[in-house]
Design a protein around this motif. Structure first.
Motif, PDB file in Angstrom:
ATOM      1  N   VAL A   1      23.687  29.870 -40.800  1.00 27.94           N
ATOM      2  CA  VAL A   1      22.203  30.225 -41.119  1.00 27.94           C
ATOM      3  C   VAL A   1      21.043  29.688 -40.435  1.00 27.94           C
ATOM      4  O   VAL A   1      21.133  28.253 -40.491  1.00 27.94           O
ATOM      5  N   GLN A   2      20.443  30.172 -39.489  1.00 27.86           N
ATOM      6  CA  GLN A   2      19.207  29.700 -39.074  1.00 27.86           C
ATOM      7  C   GLN A   2      17.746  30.074 -39.960  1.00 27.86           C
ATOM      8  O   GLN A   2      16.963  29.234 -40.215  1.00 27.86           O
ATOM      9  N   ALA A   3      17.786  31.174 -40.454  1.00 28.42           N
ATOM     10  CA  ALA A   3      16.703  31.610 -41.179  1.00 28.42           C
ATOM     11  C   ALA A   3      17.097  32.815 -41.967  1.00 28.42           C
ATOM     12  O   ALA A   3      18.072  33.537 -41.886  1.00 28.42           O
ATOM     13  N   VAL A   4      16.364  33.056 -43.409  1.00 24.79           N
ATOM     14  CA  VAL A   4      16.536  34.242 -44.141  1.00 24.79           C
ATOM     15  C   VAL A   4      15.417  34.577 -44.525  1.00 24.79           C
ATOM     16  O   VAL A   4      14.444  33.890 -44.689  1.00 24.79           O
ATOM     17  N   SER A   5      15.375  35.977 -44.716  1.00 22.03           N
ATOM     18  CA  SER A   5      13.930  36.767 -45.252  1.00 22.03           C
ATOM     19  C   SER A   5      14.287  37.650 -46.210  1.00 22.03           C
ATOM     20  O   SER A   5      15.369  38.428 -45.975  1.00 22.03           O
ATOM     21  N   GLY A   6      13.502  37.904 -47.267  1.00 22.99           N
ATOM     22  CA  GLY A   6      13.805  38.971 -48.091  1.00 22.99           C
ATOM     23  C   GLY A   6      14.666  38.701 -49.073  1.00 22.99           C
ATOM     24  O   GLY A   6      14.415  37.526 -49.661  1.00 22.99           O
ATOM     25  N   PHE A   7      15.492  39.512 -49.604  1.00 19.30           N
ATOM     26  CA  PHE A   7      16.464  39.214 -50.758  1.00 19.30           C
ATOM     27  C   PHE A   7      15.779  39.000 -52.107  1.00 19.30           C
ATOM     28  O   PHE A   7      15.925  38.071 -52.679  1.00 19.30           O
ATOM     29  N   ALA A   8      14.815  39.782 -52.204  1.00 15.41           N
ATOM     30  CA  ALA A   8      13.908  39.610 -53.597  1.00 15.41           C
ATOM     31  C   ALA A   8      13.618  41.025 -54.010  1.00 15.41           C
ATOM     32  O   ALA A   8      13.471  42.098 -53.120  1.00 15.41           O
ATOM     33  N   THR A   9      13.420  41.152 -55.341  1.00 15.31           N
ATOM     34  CA  THR A   9      13.161  42.388 -55.863  1.00 15.31           C
ATOM     35  C   THR A   9      11.765  42.243 -56.549  1.00 15.31           C
ATOM     36  O   THR A   9      11.279  41.202 -57.001  1.00 15.31           O
ATOM     37  N   SER A  10      10.907  43.214 -56.741  1.00 13.10           N
ATOM     38  CA  SER A  10       9.671  43.633 -57.247  1.00 13.10           C
ATOM     39  C   SER A  10       9.654  44.918 -57.984  1.00 13.10           C
ATOM     40  O   SER A  10      10.402  45.816 -57.552  1.00 13.10           O
ATOM     41  N   SER A  11       8.892  44.710 -59.053  1.00 17.96           N
ATOM     42  CA  SER A  11       8.391  46.246 -59.605  1.00 17.96           C
ATOM     43  C   SER A  11       6.883  46.622 -59.591  1.00 17.96           C
ATOM     44  O   SER A  11       6.078  45.689 -59.482  1.00 17.96           O
TER      45      SER A  11
ATOM     46  N   ILE B   1      19.226  38.065 -42.339  1.00 19.75           N
ATOM     47  CA  ILE B   1      19.569  36.506 -42.140  1.00 19.75           C
ATOM     48  C   ILE B   1      19.930  36.350 -40.773  1.00 19.75           C
ATOM     49  O   ILE B   1      20.429  37.223 -39.910  1.00 19.75           O
ATOM     50  N   THR B   2      19.030  35.458 -40.201  1.00 21.69           N
ATOM     51  CA  THR B   2      19.430  35.227 -38.668  1.00 21.69           C
ATOM     52  C   THR B   2      20.369  34.052 -38.552  1.00 21.69           C
ATOM     53  O   THR B   2      20.491  33.237 -39.292  1.00 21.69           O
ATOM     54  N   LEU B   3      21.361  34.487 -37.861  1.00 21.80           N
ATOM     55  CA  LEU B   3      22.562  33.593 -37.645  1.00 21.80           C
ATOM     56  C   LEU B   3      22.863  33.051 -36.267  1.00 21.80           C
ATOM     57  O   LEU B   3      22.387  33.810 -35.270  1.00 21.80           O
ATOM     58  N   TYR B   4      23.266  31.984 -35.920  1.00 22.46           N
ATOM     59  CA  TYR B   4      23.684  31.469 -34.553  1.00 22.46           C
ATOM     60  C   TYR B   4      24.460  32.428 -33.790  1.00 22.46           C
ATOM     61  O   TYR B   4      25.470  32.877 -34.496  1.00 22.46           O
ATOM     62  N   ALA B   5      24.417  32.464 -32.521  1.00 17.51           N
ATOM     63  CA  ALA B   5      25.678  33.261 -31.891  1.00 17.51           C
ATOM     64  C   ALA B   5      26.273  32.300 -30.996  1.00 17.51           C
ATOM     65  O   ALA B   5      25.807  30.873 -30.674  1.00 17.51           O
TER      66      ALA B   5
ATOM     67  N   LYS C   1      19.825  40.933 -31.075  1.00 17.15           N
ATOM     68  CA  LYS C   1      19.815  39.712 -30.439  1.00 17.15           C
ATOM     69  C   LYS C   1      18.444  38.908 -30.017  1.00 17.15           C
ATOM     70  O   LYS C   1      17.899  39.660 -29.482  1.00 17.15           O
ATOM     71  N   SER C   2      18.360  37.727 -30.069  1.00 13.09           N
ATOM     72  CA  SER C   2      17.401  36.933 -29.625  1.00 13.09           C
ATOM     73  C   SER C   2      17.368  36.846 -28.013  1.00 13.09           C
ATOM     74  O   SER C   2      18.482  36.629 -27.611  1.00 13.09           O
ATOM     75  N   ARG C   3      16.150  36.976 -27.410  1.00 11.15           N
ATOM     76  CA  ARG C   3      16.420  36.922 -25.950  1.00 11.15           C
ATOM     77  C   ARG C   3      15.401  35.846 -25.493  1.00 11.15           C
ATOM     78  O   ARG C   3      15.148  35.490 -24.469  1.00 11.15           O
ATOM     79  N   ASP C   4      15.386  34.989 -26.555  1.00 10.28           N
ATOM     80  CA  ASP C   4      14.553  33.714 -26.070  1.00 10.28           C
ATOM     81  C   ASP C   4      15.274  32.756 -25.223  1.00 10.28           C
ATOM     82  O   ASP C   4      16.429  32.519 -25.396  1.00 10.28           O
ATOM     83  N   VAL C   5      14.746  32.329 -23.962  1.00  9.84           N
ATOM     84  CA  VAL C   5      15.271  31.483 -23.039  1.00  9.84           C
ATOM     85  C   VAL C   5      15.164  30.072 -23.528  1.00  9.84           C
ATOM     86  O   VAL C   5      15.810  29.214 -22.659  1.00  9.84           O
ATOM     87  N   GLU C   6      14.656  29.543 -24.368  1.00  3.73           N
ATOM     88  CA  GLU C   6      14.369  28.206 -24.712  1.00  3.73           C
ATOM     89  C   GLU C   6      15.138  27.775 -25.947  1.00  3.73           C
ATOM     90  O   GLU C   6      15.479  26.676 -26.028  1.00  3.73           O
ATOM     91  N   ASN C   7      15.393  28.388 -26.898  1.00  5.82           N
ATOM     92  CA  ASN C   7      15.962  28.123 -28.053  1.00  5.82           C
ATOM     93  C   ASN C   7      17.391  28.615 -28.230  1.00  5.82           C
ATOM     94  O   ASN C   7      17.787  29.501 -27.560  1.00  5.82           O
ATOM     95  N   PRO C   8      18.016  28.014 -29.311  1.00  8.49           N
ATOM     96  CA  PRO C   8      19.604  28.274 -29.266  1.00  8.49           C
ATOM     97  C   PRO C   8      19.563  29.763 -29.767  1.00  8.49           C
ATOM     98  O   PRO C   8      18.756  30.563 -30.258  1.00  8.49           O
TER      99      PRO C   8
END
Length: 159
Positions: free
Chosen positions: A47-57, A84-88, A132-139
């Motif tokens: 796991v590189q990053a996570v977003s969301g996974f929350a509820t609200s009313s 969820i952003t995961l490494y390739a 897929k990320s197309r960033d040329v500098e990061n993993p």
């Protein structure tokens, strides 16, 4: 008499503690069994990053003629867009084999670790995309996007 303070917390940071599992089959997601959780895949180390996974009313106004005050009641429950952003992997042997687009399953989050008696959250989901990320500098990585398909089971005791 003053109010009693709540118990002091044992504070922590998520890295090295929080765990994320992908589980394809849970008979009763409101109360998963230990064997169902063990059959899942632990995504944590990728796991590189996570977003969301929350509820609200939502809150709904409930005006009446008896008062100028407009009270509110709880409305519909919604879930945030979640990912969820995961490494390739350079050999294509990574999470995309577990969770292709349109696969259904459960993202199980253990905020304080997979420890019997602690709490976990179980999110019934369907994978909506895996850009897929197309960033040329990061993993290299992929963002697994999820639609939360039913109300999550939150604060479930870990078996």
């Amino acid at each position: 008499m003053v109010a009693t303070p709540i118990a002091a917390t044992s504070r922590y940071i998520p890295p090295g503690t929080t765990r994320y599992y992908w589980v394809t089959s849970i008979a009763n997601y409101l109360s998963p069994t230990r064997s169902e959780l063990n059959a899942g895949a632990d995504l944590t180390a990728e796991v590189q990053a996570v977003s969301g996974f929350a509820t609200s009313s939502d809150q709904q106004d409930t005006p009446d003629l008896g008062s100028r005050f407009v009270s509110k009641i709880p409305g519909r429950i919604t879930a945030d867009d979640s990912s969820i952003t995961l490494y390739a992997s350079s050999n294509s042997s990574d999470a995309r084999t577990l969770m292709p687009r349109d696969s259904a399953g459960f993202v199980v989050i253990f905020p304080e670790g997979d420890i019997t008696g602690q709490k976990m959250d179980v999110f019934p989901v369907k994978v909506t995309g895996v850009p897929k990320s197309r960033d040329v500098e990061n993993p290299a990585n992929m963002m697994f996007q999820y639609a939360i398909t039913r109300i999550p089971a939150e604060n479930v005791t870990i078996p």
